[in-house]
Design a protein around this motif. Structure first.
Motif, PDB file in Angstrom:
ATOM      1  N   VAL A 216       1.041  -1.151   0.114  1.00  0.00           N
ATOM      2  CA  VAL A 216       0.175   0.094  -0.149  1.00  0.00           C
ATOM      3  C   VAL A 216       0.891   1.322  -0.077  1.00  0.00           C
ATOM      4  O   VAL A 216       2.110   1.233   0.418  1.00  0.00           O
ATOM      5  N   GLN A 217       0.300   2.393  -0.354  1.00  0.00           N
ATOM      6  CA  GLN A 217       0.962   3.583  -0.452  1.00  0.00           C
ATOM      7  C   GLN A 217       0.021   4.794   0.209  1.00  0.00           C
ATOM      8  O   GLN A 217      -1.017   4.722  -0.380  1.00  0.00           O
ATOM      9  N   PRO A 218       0.645   5.873   0.613  1.00  0.00           N
ATOM     10  CA  PRO A 218      -0.254   7.050   1.015  1.00  0.00           C
ATOM     11  C   PRO A 218      -0.592   7.800  -0.446  1.00  0.00           C
ATOM     12  O   PRO A 218      -0.054   7.465  -1.437  1.00  0.00           O
ATOM     13  N   PRO A 219      -1.467   8.776  -0.094  1.00  0.00           N
ATOM     14  CA  PRO A 219      -2.089   9.623  -1.283  1.00  0.00           C
ATOM     15  C   PRO A 219      -1.091  10.472  -2.013  1.00  0.00           C
ATOM     16  O   PRO A 219      -1.396  11.138  -2.979  1.00  0.00           O
TER      17      PRO A 219
ATOM     18  N   HIS B 299      -6.213   7.240  15.523  1.00  0.00           N
ATOM     19  CA  HIS B 299      -6.632   8.733  15.910  1.00  0.00           C
ATOM     20  C   HIS B 299      -8.024   8.815  16.048  1.00  0.00           C
ATOM     21  O   HIS B 299      -8.189  10.070  16.084  1.00  0.00           O
ATOM     22  N   GLN B 300      -8.848   7.951  16.345  1.00  0.00           N
ATOM     23  CA  GLN B 300     -10.212   8.323  16.574  1.00  0.00           C
ATOM     24  C   GLN B 300     -10.521   9.019  17.825  1.00  0.00           C
ATOM     25  O   GLN B 300     -11.237   9.827  18.131  1.00  0.00           O
ATOM     26  N   ARG B 301     -10.100   8.452  19.065  1.00  0.00           N
ATOM     27  CA  ARG B 301      -9.974   9.219  20.207  1.00  0.00           C
ATOM     28  C   ARG B 301      -9.669  10.734  19.995  1.00  0.00           C
ATOM     29  O   ARG B 301     -10.496  11.634  20.598  1.00  0.00           O
ATOM     30  N   GLY B 302      -8.535  11.224  19.436  1.00  0.00           N
ATOM     31  CA  GLY B 302      -7.860  12.471  19.130  1.00  0.00           C
ATOM     32  C   GLY B 302      -8.988  13.211  18.547  1.00  0.00           C
ATOM     33  O   GLY B 302      -9.183  14.364  18.654  1.00  0.00           O
ATOM     34  N   ARG B 303      -9.778  12.735  17.521  1.00  0.00           N
ATOM     35  CA  ARG B 303     -10.743  13.476  16.701  1.00  0.00           C
ATOM     36  C   ARG B 303     -11.965  13.427  17.215  1.00  0.00           C
ATOM     37  O   ARG B 303     -12.870  14.058  16.606  1.00  0.00           O
ATOM     38  N   GLY B 304     -12.119  12.973  18.532  1.00  0.00           N
ATOM     39  CA  GLY B 304     -13.548  13.244  19.380  1.00  0.00           C
ATOM     40  C   GLY B 304     -14.514  12.398  18.698  1.00  0.00           C
ATOM     41  O   GLY B 304     -15.644  12.855  18.749  1.00  0.00           O
ATOM     42  N   ARG B 305     -14.205  11.220  18.378  1.00  0.00           N
ATOM     43  CA  ARG B 305     -15.372  10.456  17.684  1.00  0.00           C
ATOM     44  C   ARG B 305     -16.303   9.791  18.687  1.00  0.00           C
ATOM     45  O   ARG B 305     -15.843   9.529  20.068  1.00  0.00           O
ATOM     46  N   SER B 306     -17.602   9.895  18.550  1.00  0.00           N
ATOM     47  CA  SER B 306     -18.611   9.399  19.808  1.00  0.00           C
ATOM     48  C   SER B 306     -19.522   8.636  18.764  1.00  0.00           C
ATOM     49  O   SER B 306     -20.251   9.070  17.829  1.00  0.00           O
ATOM     50  N   GLY B 307     -19.805   7.489  19.406  1.00  0.00           N
ATOM     51  CA  GLY B 307     -20.751   6.647  18.679  1.00  0.00           C
ATOM     52  C   GLY B 307     -20.187   5.875  17.477  1.00  0.00           C
ATOM     53  O   GLY B 307     -19.017   5.932  17.107  1.00  0.00           O
ATOM     54  N   PRO B 308     -21.398   5.331  16.445  1.00  0.00           N
ATOM     55  CA  PRO B 308     -20.608   4.464  15.360  1.00  0.00           C
ATOM     56  C   PRO B 308     -20.184   5.500  14.329  1.00  0.00           C
ATOM     57  O   PRO B 308     -20.161   6.607  14.369  1.00  0.00           O
ATOM     58  N   GLY B 309     -19.647   4.721  13.414  1.00  0.00           N
ATOM     59  CA  GLY B 309     -18.882   5.627  12.263  1.00  0.00           C
ATOM     60  C   GLY B 309     -17.284   5.788  12.471  1.00  0.00           C
ATOM     61  O   GLY B 309     -16.955   5.367  13.573  1.00  0.00           O
ATOM     62  N   LEU B 310     -16.844   6.342  11.658  1.00  0.00           N
ATOM     63  CA  LEU B 310     -15.370   6.596  11.667  1.00  0.00           C
ATOM     64  C   LEU B 310     -15.138   8.090  10.998  1.00  0.00           C
ATOM     65  O   LEU B 310     -15.543   8.508  10.204  1.00  0.00           O
ATOM     66  N   VAL B 311     -14.254   8.753  11.933  1.00  0.00           N
ATOM     67  CA  VAL B 311     -13.619   9.884  11.582  1.00  0.00           C
ATOM     68  C   VAL B 311     -12.591   9.900  10.576  1.00  0.00           C
ATOM     69  O   VAL B 311     -11.392   9.289  11.097  1.00  0.00           O
ATOM     70  N   LEU B 312     -12.861  10.080   9.401  1.00  0.00           N
ATOM     71  CA  LEU B 312     -11.680   9.929   8.364  1.00  0.00           C
ATOM     72  C   LEU B 312     -11.287  10.918   7.894  1.00  0.00           C
ATOM     73  O   LEU B 312     -12.196  12.121   7.642  1.00  0.00           O
ATOM     74  N   ARG B 313     -10.070  11.260   7.562  1.00  0.00           N
ATOM     75  CA  ARG B 313      -9.422  12.447   6.958  1.00  0.00           C
ATOM     76  C   ARG B 313      -8.781  11.947   5.634  1.00  0.00           C
ATOM     77  O   ARG B 313      -8.515  10.769   5.507  1.00  0.00           O
ATOM     78  N   LYS B 314      -8.638  12.975   4.819  1.00  0.00           N
ATOM     79  CA  LYS B 314      -8.206  12.606   3.519  1.00  0.00           C
ATOM     80  C   LYS B 314      -6.810  12.094   3.482  1.00  0.00           C
ATOM     81  O   LYS B 314      -6.216  10.926   2.820  1.00  0.00           O
ATOM     82  N   GLY B 315      -5.927  12.420   4.330  1.00  0.00           N
ATOM     83  CA  GLY B 315      -4.581  11.709   4.627  1.00  0.00           C
ATOM     84  C   GLY B 315      -4.535  10.506   5.250  1.00  0.00           C
ATOM     85  O   GLY B 315      -3.674   9.598   5.177  1.00  0.00           O
TER      86      GLY B 315
END
Length: 646
Positions: A414-417, A436-452
């Motif tokens: 695999v390779q980064p963007p 990184h989910q805790r640091g991004r403040g995720r609460s509940g289902p789903g995933l906090v996704l960044r482009k990076g």
């Protein structure tokens, strides 16, 4: 600017008819237009869209669903009670460099992971639904893209599979491809998927050529005024197409007509049943175009001329075509008997014409009888050749020869963007985002996704290469009657290059020097034609041949740096041109250091000097005797050695 009017195009009745019949019955499978550049192929295709009737669509539907019969699984549905609107039929053009996601559509992976929604972005197949999809230079598209287009055209649906999510939508369109055969052919299995094919060429009649120029200049000076002068003719043709579309379901294909179609297709020895089905559909469309409700022999004759030429090819280097006399004979043989006909043997057959005594009476020269001290020998039947690969791993165009990093194939990492290549890799993306989910403040289902967080699959497949043949055409090759064997071996390697989607070039050397007989091209047919006409005779300027090959490879590296070369030197190794010819040839070989090469050794007889083997050593090339180019010869050699070892 208004498009050039369809009825203003001069000549080309076969192309005009094929396009009209495909518009009447999209089930025919579209049209492939083959011809030299500058023959108005694209002009006629673009003008056809203006003749098609408008279509009713569901308002706001990105997939152009028919309000009367909406697609039950349309991604924009359900359409129960939806408003309808009317719009012109579309002509969608597919660029040669289009990516697969642009053609079939794609999923928004970021939204799918973060929000859990299927956000599908339609591609060109969705835009072309219920219209025309035009592919200029279709022979230059990657095979997997062409296959995707033809599958969608045949099935009437497009399906997108991305990381376990499936989206399907209707995709019924008239597929039209244009190509210049000089730039390379379609593979036979892809060629067969087009319903009809038409060969076009510019007229040699000065009066007709003058009229083409006159109309084109008038159009460029005043496009709207010129189009207005042909508006009435275009409108009348459009009305005839619409009337034929309405009549089409009423046309009867009788058992006698079916038997004629089967007889014709069988007589041309076509593969499979697609030819019969396409011929039947075309005959029905032609009957509707003529205003008839029953298929006639004339309908079948026209259909066969358009549907069979590209399906009777047996050698990829043979131009498609159809024997008119054979077609007429097949139609006569399959005609239903008249009520008072006594059938075959009634004495009504015309006597066969026997050739005059003494042969054909012609003076056709045989190979080796040309003047000027030159000899020409034809090639024999090609065989399956051994596979020669370029060493290492490349990054060239997709093909079937050497290892390469490609957009498809097995995943090796695999390779980064920042170095995005290929398709997103779901598991690697999740692993990248998870810490990184805790640091991004995720609460509940789903995933906090960044482009990076996105990661892309690095895949290894195969690439096509530049196969440059450097062929010795000196007198030593022809005098020993080896040129036929040499040409057969090279022709077999050309066939292999054709199947593996390589570019090919041909350098020849004889007499006083070397020449580039064919610049690198994807038209393997052109290389085969040059090889067939190659004369032999004179001295052996081996050094000049290698120097010319090195020059060609340097130029091609600048033009197409991603396509790696494979040099095939065909010689007996004898250098007889100029003083110290052997030393000069070895010095020239040093300029080809680093190039993957094969030396095809053509030396024969009891007293062998081994000069080709020495040349291979200086080139760092694989040394292959001429008799071991065939794939089965390698298998036999391995079995023989294993037998001796046992």
């Amino acid at each position: 600017m208004r498009p050039y009017p369809f009825t203003a195009v001069v000549g080309m009745p076969d192309l005009r008819l094929a396009l009209v019949l495909s518009a009447i019955s999209p089930a025919i499978g579209g049209v492939l237009v083959r011809g030299e550049k500058g023959t108005a192929k694209s002009t006629m295709v673009r003008a056809l869209a203006g003749l098609l009737p408008e279509v009713d669509v569901v308002e706001g539907c990105r997939f152009s669903c028919d309000p009367a019969r909406p697609d039950p699984v349309c991604p924009d549905g359900p359409h129960t009670g939806a408003a309808a609107t009317r719009r012109p039929a579309r002509l969608v053009e597919l660029p040669v460099g289009a990516a697969e996601d642009r053609v079939v559509g794609s999923l928004n992976l970021e939204r799918a992971l973060a929000e859990g929604v299927t956000d599908y972005q339609p591609g060109l197949l969705a835009a072309a639904h219920r219209g025309l999809l035009y592919v200029d230079e279709v022979n230059l598209l990657h095979d997997h893209l062409v296959d995707t287009l033809l599958d969608a055209a045949a099935m009437g649906r497009a399906t997108v599979e991305r990381e376990g999510v499936s989206v399907s939508h209707a995709a019924r369109f008239v597929l039209i491809g244009t190509m210049n055969p000089e730039e390379g052919e379609l593979r036979p299995q892809l060629l067969d998927r087009f319903g009809l094919t038409v060969e076009v060429a510019s007229s040699r009649d000065p009066g007709q050529r003058a009229e083409v120029i006159r109309r084109r200049l008038a159009y460029e000076a005043d496009p709207d005024g010129f189009a207005g002068r042909y508006a009435e003719e275009d409108a009348a043709l459009a009305a005839e197409i619409q009337a034929a579309q309405k009549l089409l379901p009423s046309v009867e294909l009788t058992d006698d007509a079916l038997r004629q179609i089967a007889e014709v297709c069988a007589s041309f020895d076509v593969d499979g049943m697609r030819a019969d089905i396409v011929t039947a559909r075309t005959a029905v469309a032609h009957a509707a175009w003529a205003g008839r409700t029953e298929v006639s022999t004339e309908d079948i004759r026209v259909a066969a001329r358009l549907a069979l030429p590209h399906r009777r090819r047996r050698n990829p280097f043979d131009a498609p075509g159809i024997d008119e006399e054979q077609l007429e004979q097949a139609l006569r043989d399959a005609e239903p008997p008249e009520p008072d006909d006594d059938g075959p043997g009634s004495g009504s057959e015309a006597p066969s014409e026997a050739p005059p005594e003494g042969g054909d009476g012609g003076q056709t020269p045989t190979a080796g009888q040309q003047g000027g001290g030159e000899q020409r020998a034809g090639a024999g039947k090609p065989f399956k050749a051994r596979l020669f690969r370029v060493a290492g791993v490349g990054e060239g165009e997709r093909g079937r020869r050497s290892r390469a990093i490609t957009e498809s194939g097995r995943t090796i990492g695999v390779q980064p963007p920042s170095v995005r290549e290929g398709k997103p890799h779901l598991v690697a993306t999740l692993r990248s985002a998870a810490p990184h989910q805790r640091g991004r403040g995720r609460s509940g289902p789903g995933l906090v996704l960044r482009k990076g967080d996105l990661r892309y699959a690095r895949r290894e497949g195969n690439e096509g290469n530049l196969v440059l043949f450097c062929v010795d055409a000196s007198g030593s090759m022809g005098a020993r009657s080896r040129m036929r064997e040499v040409k057969t071996a090279v022709l077999s390697l050309l066939l292999d290059a054709y199947q593996r989607r390589d570019k090919v070039g041909l350098v020849t050397f004889r007499a006083q020097g070397a020449e580039l007989a064919l610049p690198p091209t994807i038209s393997v047919e052109a290389a085969a034609a040059r090889l067939e006409a190659l004369p032999t005779g004179g001295r052996t300027p081996l050094a000049e041949g290698l120097l010319e090959a090195a020059r060609v490879l340097r130029v091609e590296e600048l033009r197409d740096p991603r396509r790696r070369p494979l040099l095939v030197v065909v010689t007996d190794g004898r250098a007889t041109s100029g003083p110290d010819a052997v030393r000069r040839s070895h010095a020239a070989a040093e300029l080809l250091a680093g190039v993957t090469a094969v030396v095809m050794d053509c030396e024969s007889g009891r007293m062998r000097l081994g000069l080709a083997a020495e040349l291979a050593e200086h080139l760092g090339a694989e040394h292959v005797p001429l008799g071991e180019v065939a794939a089965d010869s390698l298998t036999s050699a391995v079995k023989s050695r294993l037998g001796r070892a046992a």
